[in-house]
Design a protein around this motif. Structure first.
Motif, PDB file in Angstrom:
ATOM      1  N   HIS A 535      19.011   1.327   6.066  1.00 33.34           N
ATOM      2  CA  HIS A 535      17.936   0.604   5.409  1.00 33.34           C
ATOM      3  C   HIS A 535      18.522  -0.232   4.273  1.00 33.34           C
ATOM      4  O   HIS A 535      19.727  -0.246   4.050  1.00 33.34           O
ATOM      5  N   SER A 536      17.655  -0.910   3.536  1.00 31.96           N
ATOM      6  CA  SER A 536      18.097  -1.614   2.334  1.00 31.96           C
ATOM      7  C   SER A 536      17.416  -0.999   1.129  1.00 31.96           C
ATOM      8  O   SER A 536      16.337  -0.404   1.233  1.00 31.96           O
ATOM      9  N   ALA A 537      18.050  -1.131  -0.034  1.00 32.48           N
ATOM     10  CA  ALA A 537      17.502  -0.605  -1.279  1.00 32.48           C
ATOM     11  C   ALA A 537      17.901  -1.535  -2.419  1.00 32.48           C
ATOM     12  O   ALA A 537      19.064  -1.931  -2.522  1.00 32.48           O
ATOM     13  N   ILE A 546      12.671   0.163  -1.083  1.00 35.26           N
ATOM     14  CA  ILE A 546      13.293   0.579   0.184  1.00 35.26           C
ATOM     15  C   ILE A 546      12.625  -0.205   1.311  1.00 35.26           C
ATOM     16  O   ILE A 546      11.393  -0.234   1.401  1.00 35.26           O
ATOM     17  N   ALA A 547      13.425  -0.828   2.184  1.00 35.19           N
ATOM     18  CA  ALA A 547      12.853  -1.617   3.279  1.00 35.19           C
ATOM     19  C   ALA A 547      13.569  -1.320   4.584  1.00 35.19           C
ATOM     20  O   ALA A 547      14.799  -1.243   4.637  1.00 35.19           O
ATOM     21  N   GLY A 548      12.765  -1.161   5.643  1.00 36.16           N
ATOM     22  CA  GLY A 548      13.313  -1.022   6.985  1.00 36.16           C
ATOM     23  C   GLY A 548      14.164   0.217   7.164  1.00 36.16           C
ATOM     24  O   GLY A 548      14.001   1.228   6.482  1.00 36.16           O
ATOM     25  N   PRO A 556      13.725   1.106  15.017  1.00 38.59           N
ATOM     26  CA  PRO A 556      13.678   0.380  13.748  1.00 38.59           C
ATOM     27  C   PRO A 556      12.337   0.588  13.039  1.00 38.59           C
ATOM     28  O   PRO A 556      11.286   0.708  13.685  1.00 38.59           O
ATOM     29  N   LEU A 557      12.379   0.605  11.719  1.00 39.16           N
ATOM     30  CA  LEU A 557      11.191   0.812  10.900  1.00 39.16           C
ATOM     31  C   LEU A 557      10.821  -0.492  10.184  1.00 39.16           C
ATOM     32  O   LEU A 557      11.698  -1.262   9.797  1.00 39.16           O
ATOM     33  N   GLY A 558       9.534  -0.694   9.989  1.00 46.36           N
ATOM     34  CA  GLY A 558       9.054  -1.903   9.322  1.00 46.36           C
ATOM     35  C   GLY A 558       8.378  -1.631   7.997  1.00 46.36           C
ATOM     36  O   GLY A 558       7.747  -2.527   7.431  1.00 46.36           O
ATOM     37  N   SER A 559       8.526  -0.430   7.485  1.00 44.17           N
ATOM     38  CA  SER A 559       7.843  -0.071   6.240  1.00 44.17           C
ATOM     39  C   SER A 559       8.649  -0.505   5.021  1.00 44.17           C
ATOM     40  O   SER A 559       9.873  -0.594   5.055  1.00 44.17           O
ATOM     41  N   VAL A 560       7.929  -0.784   3.927  1.00 43.86           N
ATOM     42  CA  VAL A 560       8.531  -1.100   2.634  1.00 43.86           C
ATOM     43  C   VAL A 560       7.907  -0.175   1.602  1.00 43.86           C
ATOM     44  O   VAL A 560       6.674  -0.054   1.533  1.00 43.86           O
ATOM     45  N   PHE A 561       8.740   0.504   0.806  1.00 47.96           N
ATOM     46  CA  PHE A 561       8.262   1.434  -0.221  1.00 47.96           C
ATOM     47  C   PHE A 561       8.828   1.048  -1.578  1.00 47.96           C
ATOM     48  O   PHE A 561       9.954   0.534  -1.671  1.00 47.96           O
ATOM     49  N   TRP A 572       6.176   7.376  -5.130  1.00 51.23           N
ATOM     50  CA  TRP A 572       6.311   6.508  -3.962  1.00 51.23           C
ATOM     51  C   TRP A 572       5.028   5.697  -3.771  1.00 51.23           C
ATOM     52  O   TRP A 572       3.928   6.243  -3.797  1.00 51.23           O
ATOM     53  N   GLN A 573       5.181   4.411  -3.544  1.00 54.82           N
ATOM     54  CA  GLN A 573       4.041   3.549  -3.224  1.00 54.82           C
ATOM     55  C   GLN A 573       4.406   2.694  -2.012  1.00 54.82           C
ATOM     56  O   GLN A 573       5.540   2.201  -1.905  1.00 54.82           O
TER      57      GLN A 573
END
Length: 691
Positions: A535-537, A546-548, A556-561, A572-573
C-alpha cells in the motif's frame, strides 16, 4: 522435417515454444499445482524446475482449459457421440487425463500438430506402457496424416495454416461435422498469419453444425508489459501475429461473432481466477510455494485471456458465466488528461538505479538516497550491494555510489524495506527481506557523515549500525509502510501492514519512538482497516493517509484511510472518494496542498495501466491522469518503483521499477524519469473528464 523447406524455421520456433510450455506444465504438476501423472511421461528427460511465478501462470492456464473442456463434456453427455479437436496439441496430456478420469465414454479426441511433433508423440505413446495401456492402437496410422490411431484417439501431423490439407486429413481420420465438437487452441492461432487463423475460425463455424471453441492467447501488446512480451516472442522467431488486429477481449469477441459464431464470452485470467476458481482452490494454490511476485502474476494474467464461443448448440454454452458482476473490468478508465514523462537531465550515467523493490528517500534538499532492491550490477542481475545517490545541481542530477561503513553487520541486500529520515544526518531502515522464504529483516540505523558534500556524489558516506534486537515484533516484515506521526509533541514512526514469511498479510500497527527506538502503546479507535501490504502511506496533518494495497485474498484494495490524532490517541477514518478509487497496489504516494497523489501501481483494469491519480482531500474528488511515454525509448513500468516529489518545482522523480515479466525476462526501467505536475497541482481539482 527438411531444413530447406519453406516455413521450416517458423515451425522450429513454434515447436520450441510448445516444448517449453510442456516442460513448464510438468514442473507445475510436480509442485502440486495441477494433478497430472501423464505430463512427466510425455516430457521425459527434458524436465526443468520453473519458478513459482511460472507455476502459477501455467496453473491458471490449465485450470481454465480444463474448466471449459469438462463443462463441454457435462453439457453434451446426453449425446451418443461428441468430439474434441485439439489444435497444436504438442505434448499435451489432455486425452490421457480425461480417459483416466472416465470422461470419454462417448467422445473421440483428435490432436493435430506439425508432422514431426505428431510422429514424436506417437513414438512416445507406443513406447510407454502407462500411455499405450489407455489407448489401444487400432492400426490406423499411416492412413493420410494419421500418426497414431485408437478407438477414441487420433493423432494427426498437419500444418494448421494449410486449411485444405487439415480438412482432408480430419475427414480421413473420421471427424464428423454433424456431432457436437469442441475446438481447443492454447496459444496456437496467434503464431499463424492472421488471415489464416481467421479462415480456420470461420471454417470451424461454417462446417460444423454444433460447435464450441476454446481459445487461450495473449493480448494488450502496447502497454509496457505487452512490449516486453512481444519482444520475447520476436526474439524466439515466434511473432504473435494476431495481436495487432485483435489486441483485447472486445476485439477477439467481435472476431468470433463476425466469423459465424453466435455466442462468445471472453475474460482475462485475473477475472477467471477470481470468479471461476473456488475460493478454497485459490487459497490452496496461494500457499503451495513461497511467493512474492504479485505484480508480475497479476500483469501476466491481465495479458492472457480465455475465450469460449458456440454455435448450433441445443442450449447456450457459457462456461465463463457472462452474466456475473466483474467489478475489476467495468469498462475503460476515464482519464482527465496526460502528463508527459521525460528522461531526467543527468550529468552522469544512472545504471545503478536500474532496480526494483528498492527504496528512495530525500535525505536533504536535492539529495536522494536509493537503497536495496533487485537489479543490474556489474553486468549481472542480483540483489543490489551498493547504495546510490542522486544530487541535483544547476537543474541536472548527478548519480554516484555511496561508501558504506558497517558496524555489527554487513549489508544484507534487502528488498521491500522502508527508509525514514529523522534528520539530515540520520535515517532508519526498517524491515525488508532477502527471499520470500526467509525471516524478515530488522532495523538498521543509517548515519550520514557531516562531511557529505552536496555537490560530490562520490563523497557521500553512510554508516550502517545494526539494531537487530530493537522492536523485533514490529520491524520483522516487508512490503509495509513506515510513516512519521506526531503525538503530544513527540515524533513516532507508524509501522503498518506488510507481510512476513509466515503471514501473507499483516493488519497490525506499531508506534516506534523515533529517539528511543522502542514501541509505545498509543490508543487507536475507529473501524480497523483490512490487512494489506504494498500500500502507500503519507504523513498528513500529524497523522497518516493509507491508500490501496493488496488484501488477504490477493485482491487489490481501493480504500483510503486517515489515521488522525485525537486528544487521547488516534482514530481511523474512512476517506470517501468519488468516483470510487480504482483498487490498486505497488504504487507510491505523496501529499501536496491538501491533495493526495498516487503514482503508478498495478490494478485489474487490463485495458490501461495506472498513471497519476489525484485525490482532493477536502472534497474527495478523484481524478486519473495518463502518463505519456512518447519521449521514452523503453517501456516505463510503474510498479516496484520509488518516487520523490520536489514541492518547490512541483516535479515528480520516478526511480527504478519493473520486475520479472513471467517467462519473458526481467525488465528494469533504464533511467530516472521526470514528470512536471504544475498543470494538475495549480488551482482547484476539477472533475471534468474526457475519454
Amino acid at each position: 522435417m527438411g531444413r530447406g523447406r519453406p516455413g521450416a524455421p517458423r515451425e522450429a520456433a513454434v515447436q520450441s515454444t510448445g516444448d517449453s510450455s510442456a516442460v513448464s506444465k510438468c514442473s507445475a504438476a510436480a509442485r502440486g499445482y495441477v494433478r497430472d501423472r501423464f505430463l512427466g511421461l510425455l516430457v521425459g528427460r527434458r524436465r526443468r524446475r520453473r519458478t513459482p511465478l511460472v507455476h502459477r501462470g501455467y496453473y491458471v492456464r490449465a485450470r481454465a482449459v480444463d474448466h471449459c473442456v469438462q463443462d463441454f463434456l457435462l453439457k453434451t453427455q446426453s449425446h451418443s457421440r461428441t468430439q474434441i479437436l485439439s489444435l497444436g496439441a504438442g505434448f499435451d496430456s489432455l486425452y490421457f487425463r480425461l480417459k483416466d478420469m472416465g470422461l470419454l465414454s462417448h467422445t473421440v479426441v483428435y490432436e493435430v500438430d506439425f508432422p514431426n511433433v505428431a510422429c514424436q508423440k506417437a513414438t512416445l505413446i507406443k513406447g510407454i506402457k502407462e500411455l499405450s495401456a489407455l489407448v489401444e492402437d487400432d492400426g490406423g496410422e499411416g492412413i493420410g496424416a494419421i500418426t497414431f490411431s485408437g478407438e477414441d484417439y487420433k493423432l494427426l501431423g498437419v500444418d494448421l495454416s494449410e486449411l485444405s490439407k487439415l480438412e482432408k486429413a480430419l475427414e480421413e481420420a473420421g471427424l464428423d461435422n454433424e456431432v457436437p465438437t469442441l475446438f481447443l487452441a492454447e496459444v496456437v492461432l496467434t503464431y499463424m498469419e492472421t488471415s489464416r487463423s481467421d479462415a480456420l475460425i470461420q471454417w470451424a463455424a461454417e462446417h460444423f453444425s454444433q460447435a464450441c471453441f476454446v481459445l487461450y492467447e495473449q493480448m494488450h501488446p502496447e502497454d509496457p508489459f505487452g512490449h516486453v512480451m512481444q519482444q520475447h516472442f520476436s526474439h524466439l522467431n515466434s511473432t504473435l501475429h494476431s495481436l495487432a488486429q485483435y489486441p483485447d477481449c472486445e476485439a477477439q469477441q467481435r472476431r468470433f461473432l463476425r466469423k459465424g459464431w453466435t455466442e462468445c464470452t471472453v475474460m482475462d485470467m485475473n477475472e477467471f481466477f477470481t470468479f471461476c476458481t473456488p475460493e478454497d482452490e485459490q487459497r490452496r494454490v496461494q500457499v503451495l510455494e513461497p511467493f512474492d511476485e504479485y505484480e508480475e502474476w497479476h500483469l501476466k494474467c491481465s495479458h492472457y485471456f480465455v475465450l469460449t464461443a458456440a454455435k448450433g448448440m441445443k442450449s447456450s454454452w457459457t462456461p465463463l458465466l457472462p452474466n456475473m458482476a466483474v467489478p475489476c473490468g467495468d469498462g475503460p478508465v476515464r482519464m482527465a488528461g496526460r502528463i508527459t514523462a521525460s528522461v531526467c537531465g543527468m550529468y552522469s550515467e544512472a545504471a545503478g538505479l536500474r532496480r526494483y523493490g528498492h527504496h528512495s528517500a530525500l535525505i536533504k534538499p536535492n539529495v536522494i538516497l536509493t537503497t536495496g532492491g533487485f537489479g543490474e550490477e556489474d553486468g549481472q542481475h542480483c540483489r543490489m550491494r551498493n547504495f546510490h545517490v542522486l544530487i541535483k545541481h544547476k537543474g541536472c542530477w548527478k548519480a554516484g555510489c555511496v561508501k558504506k561503513e558497517n558496524r555489527g553487520k554487513r549489508w544484507d541486500g534487502r528488498l521491500y524495506h522502508t527508509v525514514s529520515c529523522l534528520s539530515n544526518s540520520l535515517a532508519l531502515m526498517v524491515g525488508g527481506r532477502t527471499s520470500p522464504s526467509s525471516t524478515a529483516l530488522g532495523i538498521l540505523r543509517l548515519k550520514f557523515r557531516e562531511s557529505c558534500n552536496a555537490l560530490d556524489s562520490d563523497g557521500v558516506t553512510v554508516e550502517l549500525i545494526d539494531l537487530q534486537p530493537v522492536a523485533e515484533s514490529a520491524t520483522l516484515r516487508w512490503r509495509h509502510s513506515a510513516t512519521e506521526v506526531m503525538f503530544r509533541g513527540k515524533k513516532y514512526l507508524f509501522l503498518y501492514g506488510g507481510r512476513s514469511a509466515m503471514q501473507p498479510v499483516l493488519g497490525d500497527w506499531h508506534f516506534l519512538h523515533a529517539e528511543e527506538l522502542s514501541c509505545t502503546v498509543i490508543p487507536v479507535e475507529g473501524p480497523v482497516p483490512e490487512g494489506r501490504h504494498s500500500h502507500s502511506a503519507c504523513s498528513w496533518r500529524g497523522g497518516v493517509l493509507i491508500a490501496g494495497g493488496l488484501g488477504a485474498a490477493e485482491q487489490p484494495l481501493g480504500s483510503v484511510f486517515f489515521l488522525r490524532e485525537i486528544e487521547h490517541g488516534f482514530q481511523w477514518q474512512t476517506v470517501e472518494t468519488y468516483p470510487p478509487l480504482i483498487p490498486r497496489y505497488s504504487h507510491t504516494a505523496h501529499v501536496h496542498d491538501e491533495k493526495l497523489l498516487l503514482v503508478g501501481g498495478v490494478w485489474f483494469h487490463s485495458s490501461s495501466v495506472p498513471g497519476i491519480t489525484v485525490i482532493d482531500l477536502m472534497t474527495g474528488l478523484c481524478v486519473d491522469y495518463m502518463i505519456s511515454v512518447e519521449h521514452l525509448e523503453w517501456p516505463l513500468m510503474l510498479h516496484n518503483h520509488s518516487s520523490i516529489f520536489l514541492p518547490n518545482e512541483k516535479e515528480l522523480l520516478l526511480i527504478g521499477g519493473g520486475g520479472n515479466c513471467f517467462s519473458f525476462g526481467t525488465h528494469l526501467n533504464s533511467e530516472p524519469v521526470s514528470l512536471s505536475l504544475s498543470n494538475i497541482l495549480t488551482g482547484p481539482l476539477t472533475g471534468t473528464k474526457q475519454d
